[in-house]
Design an enzyme around this catalytic site. Sequence first.
Site, PDB file in Angstrom:
ATOM      1  N   LYS A  67      -7.004   3.427  -3.300  1.00  0.00           N
ATOM      2  CA  LYS A  67      -7.433   3.428  -1.903  1.00  0.00           C
ATOM      3  C   LYS A  67      -7.674   4.864  -1.444  1.00  0.00           C
ATOM      4  O   LYS A  67      -6.915   5.766  -1.808  1.00  0.00           O
ATOM      5  CB  LYS A  67      -6.345   2.741  -1.067  1.00  0.00           C
ATOM      6  CG  LYS A  67      -6.570   2.705   0.432  1.00  0.00           C
ATOM      7  CD  LYS A  67      -5.409   1.951   1.090  1.00  0.00           C
ATOM      8  CE  LYS A  67      -5.426   2.077   2.605  1.00  0.00           C
ATOM      9  NZ  LYS A  67      -4.281   1.391   3.230  1.00  0.00           N
ATOM     10  N   LYS A  87     -10.489   0.336  -2.472  1.00  0.00           N
ATOM     11  CA  LYS A  87     -10.355   0.107  -1.033  1.00  0.00           C
ATOM     12  C   LYS A  87     -10.634   1.385  -0.253  1.00  0.00           C
ATOM     13  O   LYS A  87      -9.806   2.299  -0.249  1.00  0.00           O
ATOM     14  CB  LYS A  87      -8.946  -0.401  -0.699  1.00  0.00           C
ATOM     15  CG  LYS A  87      -8.717  -0.635   0.801  1.00  0.00           C
ATOM     16  CD  LYS A  87      -7.312  -1.145   1.079  1.00  0.00           C
ATOM     17  CE  LYS A  87      -7.030  -1.235   2.579  1.00  0.00           C
ATOM     18  NZ  LYS A  87      -5.657  -1.728   2.868  1.00  0.00           N
ATOM     19  N   ASP A 131       0.857  -1.184   0.000  1.00  0.00           N
ATOM     20  CA  ASP A 131       0.000   0.000   0.000  1.00  0.00           C
ATOM     21  C   ASP A 131       0.895   1.238   0.000  1.00  0.00           C
ATOM     22  O   ASP A 131       1.454   1.605   1.038  1.00  0.00           O
ATOM     23  CB  ASP A 131      -0.905   0.012   1.234  1.00  0.00           C
ATOM     24  CG  ASP A 131      -1.989  -1.060   1.188  1.00  0.00           C
ATOM     25  OD1 ASP A 131      -1.755  -2.117   0.571  1.00  0.00           O
ATOM     26  OD2 ASP A 131      -3.065  -0.844   1.786  1.00  0.00           O
TER      27      ASP A 131
END
Length: 308
Positions: free
Chosen positions: A208, A244, A145
């Site tokens: 995300k 996400k 991430d």
Amino acid sequence: ELGWISKVHVNRPAVVRHAEQIKKWRTVRGNWQAAWLLKAVTCIDLTTLSGDDTPSNVHRLCFKAKHPIREDLLKALDMHDKGITVGAVCVYPARVTDAVNALKAAGCNIPVASVAAGFPSGQTPLETKLTEIKLAVEYGAREIDIVISRSLVLAGQWEGLYEEIRQCREACGEAHMKTILATGELGSLDNVYKASMIAMMAGSDFIKTSTGKEVENATLPVGVVMMRAIKEYYWQTGNKVGFKPAGGIRTAKEAITWLMLVKEELGVEWLTPELFRLGASSLLEDIEKQIFYHVTGSYALQHDLATA
């Protein structure tokens, strides 16, 4: 392809109105609610990103990742043999080895995700970001991430943003890359859409919303805009990119709302751990409480459920 984003304008009032309507959607009940909640569990990135993380609390997190819902509750729902686990365990790079070893000892194949690239501020040199990514992959992380440099978005330096994300994607190698946009710090929904598009063009497997450390994290208006960008990118290229939301998602009801929004905007095919994740540290606890109530008809006491 800057032509895709050069004339983008997001109608903020319309997006906000749509988000308000989403909040009023009727909540599912009974077995339907239990089914949605178990689906949410399989999409959770069970996360600990604290300065006081230790091997022992990472080990405990990994055990919970493999056994997210108490076995007797799953048996009551006839779901005990369906292999329900969370989607991934997310930790800092220094704790990746602990997580990999704990999951291996538990005999499960849950992927370990690691935040990297100067998380959460992104205010580190690109060389440092790339080194951190490579180390996390070397330690055994199967998902990375990363977090973007917000200054590139705020200054409209789209080529620079593309190049940074592209190099991060290259450093990830075989690992999946989720690109954190830190939407609460991008200034406008126009920028959220443009940053989403650039991140996907540069090879992101997921986009995300947030690090979870900003003042404003995952919100429904931002979710709508990012999902519309994912849909547009899919129409243009045929490539499916995951989504996400992360930060501030703490209740079972909120989790179901996000699942319903994904189904509404992107379709049922996105409701899998391969294309949808929920970044959360305390959400699983509330989901398990709701399932406990559904099965037993009473609320769980503090000692009834293992700490998530």
